[in-house]
Design a protein around this motif. Structure first.
Motif, PDB file in Angstrom:
ATOM      1  N   SER A 254      -3.319  26.489  21.873  1.00 25.49           N
ATOM      2  CA  SER A 254      -4.101  25.927  22.978  1.00 25.49           C
ATOM      3  C   SER A 254      -4.965  24.753  22.517  1.00 25.49           C
ATOM      4  O   SER A 254      -5.169  23.791  23.267  1.00 25.49           O
ATOM      5  CB  SER A 254      -4.990  27.012  23.592  1.00 25.49           C
ATOM      6  OG  SER A 254      -5.862  27.573  22.614  1.00 25.49           O
ATOM      7  N   THR A 255      -5.455  24.815  21.266  1.00 24.69           N
ATOM      8  CA  THR A 255      -6.268  23.709  20.763  1.00 24.69           C
ATOM      9  C   THR A 255      -5.448  22.434  20.616  1.00 24.69           C
ATOM     10  O   THR A 255      -5.941  21.332  20.900  1.00 24.69           O
ATOM     11  CB  THR A 255      -6.878  24.089  19.412  1.00 24.69           C
ATOM     12  OG1 THR A 255      -5.836  24.520  18.513  1.00 24.69           O
ATOM     13  CG2 THR A 255      -7.895  25.203  19.564  1.00 24.69           C
TER      14      THR A 255
ATOM     15  N   GLN B 198      -2.784  21.677  22.421  1.00 20.68           N
ATOM     16  CA  GLN B 198      -2.527  21.181  23.768  1.00 20.68           C
ATOM     17  C   GLN B 198      -3.752  20.478  24.341  1.00 20.68           C
ATOM     18  O   GLN B 198      -3.632  19.438  25.008  1.00 20.68           O
ATOM     19  CB  GLN B 198      -2.110  22.345  24.670  1.00 20.68           C
ATOM     20  CG  GLN B 198      -0.793  22.999  24.287  1.00 20.68           C
ATOM     21  CD  GLN B 198      -0.402  24.113  25.242  1.00 20.68           C
ATOM     22  OE1 GLN B 198      -0.959  24.244  26.321  1.00 20.68           O
ATOM     23  NE2 GLN B 198       0.561  24.921  24.839  1.00 20.68           N
ATOM     24  N   ALA B 199      -4.936  21.030  24.071  1.00 20.89           N
ATOM     25  CA  ALA B 199      -6.159  20.392  24.557  1.00 20.89           C
ATOM     26  C   ALA B 199      -6.383  19.044  23.874  1.00 20.89           C
ATOM     27  O   ALA B 199      -6.829  18.080  24.510  1.00 20.89           O
ATOM     28  CB  ALA B 199      -7.351  21.309  24.319  1.00 20.89           C
TER      29      ALA B 199
END
Length: 211
Positions: free
Chosen positions: A75-76, A78-79
């Motif tokens: 997720s990091t 993607q962020a």
């Protein structure tokens, strides 16, 4: 009001920062395999970026592989992707807005106050673009540093900062600095004073007293 030279300097710095943000986003060297400590020096260097991972052989040959699935990524990561892409898009908008407000352009010459405000608005958008890139690169770098110093991370899987991170930090700083220079062209409010009234001259005394 700021001079046209300062305004032009701010635009050039912000534009170079925007180009650097694009280059940093596309580069695969966001982190590189660490060979410090007890790591064995191998004949290849491993790099990982936002879009692919690469391996460079000692002969200079580079082999890259694009990440297979978007949903399997952390997720990091993607962020970080989202912030860098948003920074590029916002910077693209800032270029057009700032160009309209430049003194060297003939757009909106009939209203200099609105023209200056467009330049200031473009500078603010450049600052937002630079801050988005700065947050993305700093967040990614913090994650790399934490994994490097984590005692539970295997020695052969530790990574260090790549060149793309340093380019991203420099580019974000240029975009913020250039945007700040553009904001210096903010028109000052002119204080309006009421028109001075003429006082009538004293009439010559006629020598008569009135009660």
């Amino acid at each position: 009001m700021a001079s046209g030279g300062l305004q032009l300097l701010g635009f050039v710095l912000a534009f170079l920062g925007w180009i650097g943000i694009i280059a940093s986003t596309a580069m695969p060297q966001w982190k590189m395999a660490s060979y410090a400590g007890d790591n064995i020096v191998t004949a290849q260097a491993l790099y990982e970026g936002l879009w692919m991972s690469c391996a460079m052989q000692s002969t200079g040959q580079i082999q890259c592989k694009v990440y297979d699935s978007l949903l399997k990524l952390e997720s990091t990561l993607q962020a970080t992707r989202a912030l860098m892409v948003a920074s590029i898009v916002v910077g693209f908008i800032a270029i057009f807005v700032a160009v309209i407000g430049m003194k060297c352009m003939k757009c909106m010459e009939d209203d200099q106050v609105k023209k200056m405000r467009m330049a200031v608005f473009g500078g603010v958008i450049f600052i937002i673009s630079g801050l988005a890139a700065l947050v993305a690169t700093s967040w990614y770098g913090n994650r790399v540093a934490r994994a490097f110093y984590d005692p539970f991370t295997p020695v052969n899987t530790r990574f260090e900062f790549g060149s793309a991170l340093f380019i991203g930090w420099a580019a974000a700083s240029l975009a913020i600095l250039g945007g700040a220079f553009l904001c210096c062209s903010c028109p000052r409010r002119e204080t309006s004073y009421p028109p001075s009234r003429g006082y009538p001259k004293n009439a010559p005394s006629t020598g008569k007293d009135y009660v």
